[in-house]
Design a protein around this motif. Structure first.
Motif, PDB file in Angstrom:
ATOM      1  N   GLY A 263      30.096  37.767  36.702  1.00 28.03           N
ATOM      2  CA  GLY A 263      30.135  38.018  38.139  1.00 28.03           C
ATOM      3  C   GLY A 263      29.566  36.869  38.935  1.00 28.03           C
ATOM      4  O   GLY A 263      30.110  36.467  39.964  1.00 28.03           O
ATOM      5  N   ARG A 264      28.442  36.330  38.456  1.00 24.71           N
ATOM      6  CA  ARG A 264      27.827  35.193  39.133  1.00 24.71           C
ATOM      7  C   ARG A 264      28.749  33.976  39.110  1.00 24.71           C
ATOM      8  O   ARG A 264      28.925  33.287  40.121  1.00 24.71           O
ATOM      9  N   LEU A 265      29.337  33.701  37.934  1.00 25.08           N
ATOM     10  CA  LEU A 265      30.239  32.555  37.816  1.00 25.08           C
ATOM     11  C   LEU A 265      31.451  32.731  38.711  1.00 25.08           C
ATOM     12  O   LEU A 265      31.852  31.807  39.431  1.00 25.08           O
ATOM     13  N   GLY A 266      32.035  33.921  38.685  1.00 23.48           N
ATOM     14  CA  GLY A 266      33.205  34.179  39.523  1.00 23.48           C
ATOM     15  C   GLY A 266      32.894  34.023  40.996  1.00 23.48           C
ATOM     16  O   GLY A 266      33.662  33.418  41.750  1.00 23.48           O
ATOM     17  N   LYS A 267      31.762  34.546  41.414  1.00 20.14           N
ATOM     18  CA  LYS A 267      31.380  34.452  42.827  1.00 20.14           C
ATOM     19  C   LYS A 267      31.155  33.002  43.245  1.00 20.14           C
ATOM     20  O   LYS A 267      31.577  32.576  44.327  1.00 20.14           O
TER      21      LYS A 267
END
Length: 281
Positions: A263-267
């Protein structure tokens, strides 16, 4: 013009799950800093169209200089994709023309030096096609074969992540989320052979996608990155399944991220490329 927040299908907020929410510690940091902090020592390859220099708009890309790791290249002039100064949300990108079959590739061993039990592949991309199957990423010459990997759009506008699992068996996992053409996407696909069955998890614009089909096989071996060539933009160096669209950024890690990290990487990748919404059925 590419759409990134409105269109034929209903937009879904990226903050609807914990994976889609921005990590508080990431606020105020540059996206690249977030990517590096998540990847750590597990970064295998990172290519970013922002790093391409010295090319005019629509010029052919012979080699895409890597931010980390080795650079993919194309030795055949007619198979080279083109550089676009503002091809993805008014940001640089590499254009793969589905009508002529473009590809960039790494030689065997250039993505990673050893076999891997787990991997994460993140692709900032879009496709213009709505009824064709096209390859974003492929390891070796047959993405469904033993110990190989592929990420591709299928004819139903869904993203499919696949890995070969044991001789004669493939482990494709199709998303149940429809991916609209002409929409900017961040796909994150994680592969983990340390579990049984193999775990394939796909995220579309920071949201975990419920699989429409699940991998059911397990392999005791890691993916043979060190002995297989790897391609982006088509299958097997433009032999088939050409992508009709752009790739802006690609990140390959030597481990499977968990949901929070994905989620962090995608965001971070979404913020960097100005992507605000995902599209869902």
């Amino acid at each position: 013009m590419l759409r990134s927040g409105f269109g034929a299908k209903t937009a879904k907020s990226i903050s609807s799950t914990s994976a889609g929410k921005q990590n508080v510690a990431d606020r105020g940091k540059g996206a690249d800093s977030v990517v590096r902090s998540i990847a750590g020592d597990d970064m295998a390859v990172w290519i970013d169209a922002d790093d391409i220099t010295g090319l005019a708009d629509a010029a052919k890309v012979a080699s895409w200089t890597a931010k980390e790791g080795n650079s993919p290249a194309q030795g055949t002039d007619s198979k080279r994709p083109t550089y676009r100064v503002a091809g993805f949300n008014n940001r640089p990108s590499v254009r793969f023309d589905g009508s002529t079959a473009n590809a960039l590739s790494w030689a065997a061993g250039d993505v990673a030096a050893s076999a891997q039990m787990a991997n994460t592949i993140a692709a900032v991309n879009y496709t213009t096609a709505d009824s064709t199957t096209s390859m974003l990423f492929e390891m070796d010459t047959y993405y469904q074969n033993w110990l190989n990997i592929g990420i591709y759009y299928n004819g139903s506008d869904k993203v499919v992540a696949g890995l070969g699992t044991s001789p004669g068996n493939s482990g494709d996992e199709a998303s149940s989320t429809t991916v609209c053409p002409d929409i900017n996407n961040v796909f994150i696909c994680t592969f983990d052979r340390n579990t049984n069955p193999d775990s394939i998890v796909t995220y579309i614009n920071s949201e975990p996608s419920t699989p429409g089909s699940q991998a059911t096989y397990n392999s005791t071996s890691g993916t043979a990155w060190n002995i297989k060539p790897t391609y982006i933009g088509s299958r097997n160096n433009a032999a088939s399944l050409p992508l009709d669209g752009d790739i802006r950024e690609l990140v390959i890690l030597n481990r499977a991220l968990d949901e929070g990290e994905s989620g962090r990487l995608g965001k971070a990748l979404m913020n960097k490329s100005g992507i605000t919404d995902m599209y869902a059925t």
